[in-house]
Motif scaffolding. Sequence first.
Motif, PDB file in Angstrom:
ATOM      1  N   LYS A   1      61.008  43.340  26.844  1.00  0.00           N
ATOM      2  CA  LYS A   1      61.717  42.352  26.027  1.00  0.00           C
ATOM      3  C   LYS A   1      60.733  41.703  25.068  1.00  0.00           C
ATOM      4  O   LYS A   1      59.638  41.328  25.476  1.00  0.00           O
ATOM      5  N   THR A   2      61.134  41.569  23.817  1.00  0.00           N
ATOM      6  CA  THR A   2      60.223  40.967  22.851  1.00  0.00           C
ATOM      7  C   THR A   2      60.551  39.515  22.569  1.00  0.00           C
ATOM      8  O   THR A   2      59.818  38.841  21.867  1.00  0.00           O
ATOM      9  N   LYS A   3      61.687  39.055  23.057  1.00  0.00           N
ATOM     10  CA  LYS A   3      62.173  37.718  22.704  1.00  0.00           C
ATOM     11  C   LYS A   3      62.221  37.569  21.185  1.00  0.00           C
ATOM     12  O   LYS A   3      61.826  36.537  20.623  1.00  0.00           O
ATOM     13  N   SER A   4      62.674  38.616  20.559  1.00  0.00           N
ATOM     14  CA  SER A   4      62.877  38.552  19.113  1.00  0.00           C
ATOM     15  C   SER A   4      64.220  39.192  18.804  1.00  0.00           C
ATOM     16  O   SER A   4      64.678  40.069  19.528  1.00  0.00           O
ATOM     17  N   ILE A   5      64.856  38.708  17.754  1.00  0.00           N
ATOM     18  CA  ILE A   5      66.081  39.358  17.309  1.00  0.00           C
ATOM     19  C   ILE A   5      65.923  39.758  15.850  1.00  0.00           C
ATOM     20  O   ILE A   5      65.137  39.162  15.111  1.00  0.00           O
ATOM     21  N   GLY A   6      66.651  40.774  15.464  1.00  0.00           N
ATOM     22  CA  GLY A   6      66.625  41.228  14.082  1.00  0.00           C
ATOM     23  C   GLY A   6      67.853  40.747  13.350  1.00  0.00           C
ATOM     24  O   GLY A   6      68.935  40.659  13.918  1.00  0.00           O
ATOM     25  N   ILE A   7      67.672  40.399  12.093  1.00  0.00           N
ATOM     26  CA  ILE A   7      68.798  39.951  11.278  1.00  0.00           C
ATOM     27  C   ILE A   7      68.883  40.823  10.037  1.00  0.00           C
ATOM     28  O   ILE A   7      67.868  41.088   9.396  1.00  0.00           O
ATOM     29  N   VAL A   8      70.068  41.287   9.746  1.00  0.00           N
ATOM     30  CA  VAL A   8      70.275  42.067   8.524  1.00  0.00           C
ATOM     31  C   VAL A   8      71.332  41.371   7.689  1.00  0.00           C
ATOM     32  O   VAL A   8      72.470  41.199   8.127  1.00  0.00           O
ATOM     33  N   ILE A   9      70.947  40.932   6.522  1.00  0.00           N
ATOM     34  CA  ILE A   9      71.888  40.291   5.597  1.00  0.00           C
ATOM     35  C   ILE A   9      71.713  40.891   4.218  1.00  0.00           C
ATOM     36  O   ILE A   9      70.692  41.522   3.930  1.00  0.00           O
ATOM     37  N   PRO A  10      72.709  40.725   3.347  1.00  0.00           N
ATOM     38  CA  PRO A  10      72.582  41.288   2.005  1.00  0.00           C
ATOM     39  C   PRO A  10      71.427  40.675   1.213  1.00  0.00           C
ATOM     40  O   PRO A  10      70.686  41.391   0.561  1.00  0.00           O
ATOM     41  N   SER A  11      71.257  39.349   1.316  1.00  0.00           N
ATOM     42  CA  SER A  11      70.248  38.697   0.493  1.00  0.00           C
ATOM     43  C   SER A  11      69.894  37.328   1.047  1.00  0.00           C
ATOM     44  O   SER A  11      70.734  36.648   1.638  1.00  0.00           O
ATOM     45  N   ILE A  12      68.665  36.933   0.876  1.00  0.00           N
ATOM     46  CA  ILE A  12      68.262  35.587   1.290  1.00  0.00           C
ATOM     47  C   ILE A  12      68.611  34.585   0.207  1.00  0.00           C
ATOM     48  O   ILE A  12      68.842  33.417   0.463  1.00  0.00           O
ATOM     49  N   SER A  13      68.684  35.061  -1.038  1.00  0.00           N
ATOM     50  CA  SER A  13      68.863  34.154  -2.172  1.00  0.00           C
ATOM     51  C   SER A  13      70.259  33.570  -2.259  1.00  0.00           C
ATOM     52  O   SER A  13      70.459  32.538  -2.887  1.00  0.00           O
ATOM     53  N   ASN A  14      71.237  34.241  -1.669  1.00  0.00           N
ATOM     54  CA  ASN A  14      72.576  33.665  -1.648  1.00  0.00           C
ATOM     55  C   ASN A  14      72.604  32.562  -0.583  1.00  0.00           C
ATOM     56  O   ASN A  14      72.402  32.832   0.597  1.00  0.00           O
TER      57      ASN A  14
ATOM     58  N   ALA B   1      67.931  29.874  17.925  1.00  0.00           N
ATOM     59  CA  ALA B   1      66.951  30.854  18.383  1.00  0.00           C
ATOM     60  C   ALA B   1      65.681  30.144  18.844  1.00  0.00           C
ATOM     61  O   ALA B   1      65.126  30.455  19.902  1.00  0.00           O
ATOM     62  N   LYS B   2      65.244  29.193  18.050  1.00  0.00           N
ATOM     63  CA  LYS B   2      64.029  28.450  18.371  1.00  0.00           C
ATOM     64  C   LYS B   2      64.176  27.733  19.708  1.00  0.00           C
ATOM     65  O   LYS B   2      63.265  27.755  20.534  1.00  0.00           O
ATOM     66  N   GLU B   3      65.320  27.122  19.907  1.00  0.00           N
ATOM     67  CA  GLU B   3      65.585  26.433  21.170  1.00  0.00           C
ATOM     68  C   GLU B   3      65.425  27.372  22.364  1.00  0.00           C
ATOM     69  O   GLU B   3      65.042  26.961  23.448  1.00  0.00           O
ATOM     70  N   ASN B   4      65.766  28.620  22.147  1.00  0.00           N
ATOM     71  CA  ASN B   4      65.715  29.593  23.230  1.00  0.00           C
ATOM     72  C   ASN B   4      64.463  30.457  23.195  1.00  0.00           C
ATOM     73  O   ASN B   4      64.407  31.512  23.829  1.00  0.00           O
ATOM     74  N   ASN B   5      63.485  30.011  22.408  1.00  0.00           N
ATOM     75  CA  ASN B   5      62.210  30.714  22.313  1.00  0.00           C
ATOM     76  C   ASN B   5      62.328  32.148  21.809  1.00  0.00           C
ATOM     77  O   ASN B   5      61.597  33.029  22.250  1.00  0.00           O
ATOM     78  N   TYR B   6      63.261  32.353  20.894  1.00  0.00           N
ATOM     79  CA  TYR B   6      63.346  33.647  20.224  1.00  0.00           C
ATOM     80  C   TYR B   6      62.822  33.510  18.806  1.00  0.00           C
ATOM     81  O   TYR B   6      63.018  32.492  18.155  1.00  0.00           O
ATOM     82  N   ILE B   7      62.153  34.543  18.338  1.00  0.00           N
ATOM     83  CA  ILE B   7      61.805  34.563  16.924  1.00  0.00           C
ATOM     84  C   ILE B   7      62.779  35.493  16.211  1.00  0.00           C
ATOM     85  O   ILE B   7      63.415  36.350  16.826  1.00  0.00           O
ATOM     86  N   THR B   8      62.885  35.300  14.907  1.00  0.00           N
ATOM     87  CA  THR B   8      63.839  36.092  14.126  1.00  0.00           C
ATOM     88  C   THR B   8      63.100  36.910  13.072  1.00  0.00           C
ATOM     89  O   THR B   8      62.256  36.394  12.359  1.00  0.00           O
TER      90      THR B   8
END
Lengths: 332, 332
Positions: free
Chosen positions: A60-73, A87-94
């Motif tokens: 387990k890496t305690k990380s999750i991946g996020i896929v979105i179209p764009s950060i700028s929107n 995520a931070k509360e649960n000690n996960y990084i993104t």
Amino acid sequence: LQELTIKDVSTVAGVSIATVSRHINKTGKVADDTALKIDNAIEELNFRPNIVGRALRTGKTKSIGIVIPSISNPVFADALNGVQLVAKENNYITIITTTEYNSSNEEQVIQTLLSNGVDGLILTVSNEKNNKLLSKLDKEHIPYVLLYNKTDNKNRSFVSIDNKKASQDIAKTLIKLGHKKFGIIGLPIHISDRSLIRREAFSNCIKQNGLEKPFEIDATHNLENQLLELYQSKKYPTALFCSNDAIALHVIQVLRNLNIKVPDDVSVFGFDGIHLSNFINPILSTVMQPSTKMGEEAFKQLLKLITHDGAHQAIVLPYELRIAETTKQIKH
Amino acid sequence: LQELTIKDVSTVAGVSIATVSRHINKTGKVADDTALKIDNAIEELNFRPNIVGRALRTGKTKSIGIVIPSISNPVFADALNGVQLVAKENNYITIITTTEYNSSNEEQVIQTLLSNGVDGLILTVSNEKNNKLLSKLDKEHIPYVLLYNKTDNKNRSFVSIDNKKASQDIAKTLIKLGHKKFGIIGLPIHISDRSLIRREAFSNCIKQNGLEKPFEIDATHNLENQLLELYQSKKYPTALFCSNDAIALHVIQVLRNLNIKVPDDVSVFGFDGIHLSNFINPILSTVMQPSTKMGEEAFKQLLKLITHDGAHQAIVLPYELRIAETTKQIKH
DNA sequence: TTGTACGCGTTATCAA
DNA sequence: TTGATAACGCGTACAA
């Protein structure tokens, strides 16, 4: 970057690495005085466990991946904020990746995330239906939650608002204001299935009220010329439904350059409720999605899937119709 | 999530794991036919190397950490886009953390990032001077690049524009428009050292021109009431310098609610050049920072530091002064 | 309550 | 050109 190991801590504390590990992870009993010695050693060395070693061992890496179209929107930026918060509360990084609205990037970024061993994914894909990638994730039992995408598949989780109903609300609002000719400005299906859902719901509602089918414009293709052409004809729409706020803001600016007054000449409706739509003049009429809350819910559901104590869930959050200053009763 | 290993590949290909590894990483010679067998096995199994195992072995994660105040501010979102663009090209992933404008979060997020074994950092900190954390990073030889922060320390790298000169440009522009009474709306030093630099440069330029020291407002503290109070007095400023665009948009909205016309009654200048400042009406006068480019440059410099083939560098990029519609010649 | 020793998936050294 | 194997840092089963 990471020189110290629990070996160093164990040496300084005068105990074995197993005891150090047990104390750090609070698994198994450790005598009070040895605990103190370990704490002191950790403090003295300023030790932080190497997550990579831990990840390799635990799987387990305690990380999750996020896929979105764009950060700028800003819609997605707000959602990201929500995700990060919980995520931070649960000690996960993104780990955040973007497709830049190009669906052919989706596979590569997901592969990258999986290769990095993320424990799960939060995804906004271009098109949920007949999506090979999602099927593959299903088959491999990789936990993921769709964000903004809706699905009828009971074996998938998603967080969304009721796009269909919201779009109907917009249509009804504009009809009530006396509008009879409509335009829709949206994104093509290979870019956003939300746009299609909104378009169809709006269009159908218009038609069901005995009014003419709305004129459709693809926002990705020379928007200015299309609007110019449309408004040079006499029978132009008096109300425009833009399938997101970013498009709406752009449309309003183009209209302004064409010297067409909003809302006096044309009413404009957006969709999303980005903060900045509240700062423009006139204030944008739009559908307020609870983006931050949506991000939070997406993470919470993902965490349930990761820890196996949760079934798939369709999470539909309430929206708010904001009828502000870009819409107006039509002149007769 | 990650079931297959190079062991599986080696079995299918009928070679040793060492050969598979060599082929994947193109280190050492591999016969053409065995290379083919390995490629086929990888294809057949849809194998992707486990980055965690690799990271543990090599000590490099091919990931960088980013610390910014907020994702929701489009300035930072644009910069992130720039970073991601170049990072992706170089097969680096980015782990993004935010401090939410609370400097006490800086230490924790940096620790988290280091613990995750990032190869380097891109940071926008609240205050670069006398920053214990940065000193610690220096001491531990952890590669990092400051973004938006400026520093006089030759042993640190940063990417920024010339905030001082830009702020002077704004002051001169407003003076030239005939303004004599000024207000500055900014953030306190513990939140943003950029804001302080801009404020002082602006203020000094005003004073050097024999004009009255600008009135100062802290944007984090009841902005509406402060503006109301200020504009109820007779001698209110005719020009306001906001230390970033987000503040400027907020100020313009508050003024609008107070029925004070921009730019007829008051001129407003922003700082940043976020896309949406171009969509508001009137269009915001501001300093256009090349945020995306700044993000790109920050990553490139960081990569140089990581791979040891680069010295520290002060990267100052050009800005553009956009004198748009929120500023106007003063009435006499 | 504590310590020894193995293995997670990978790369790299060394010998063949 | 290839293969066997040690090592990276950690958690944990097992023994003490």
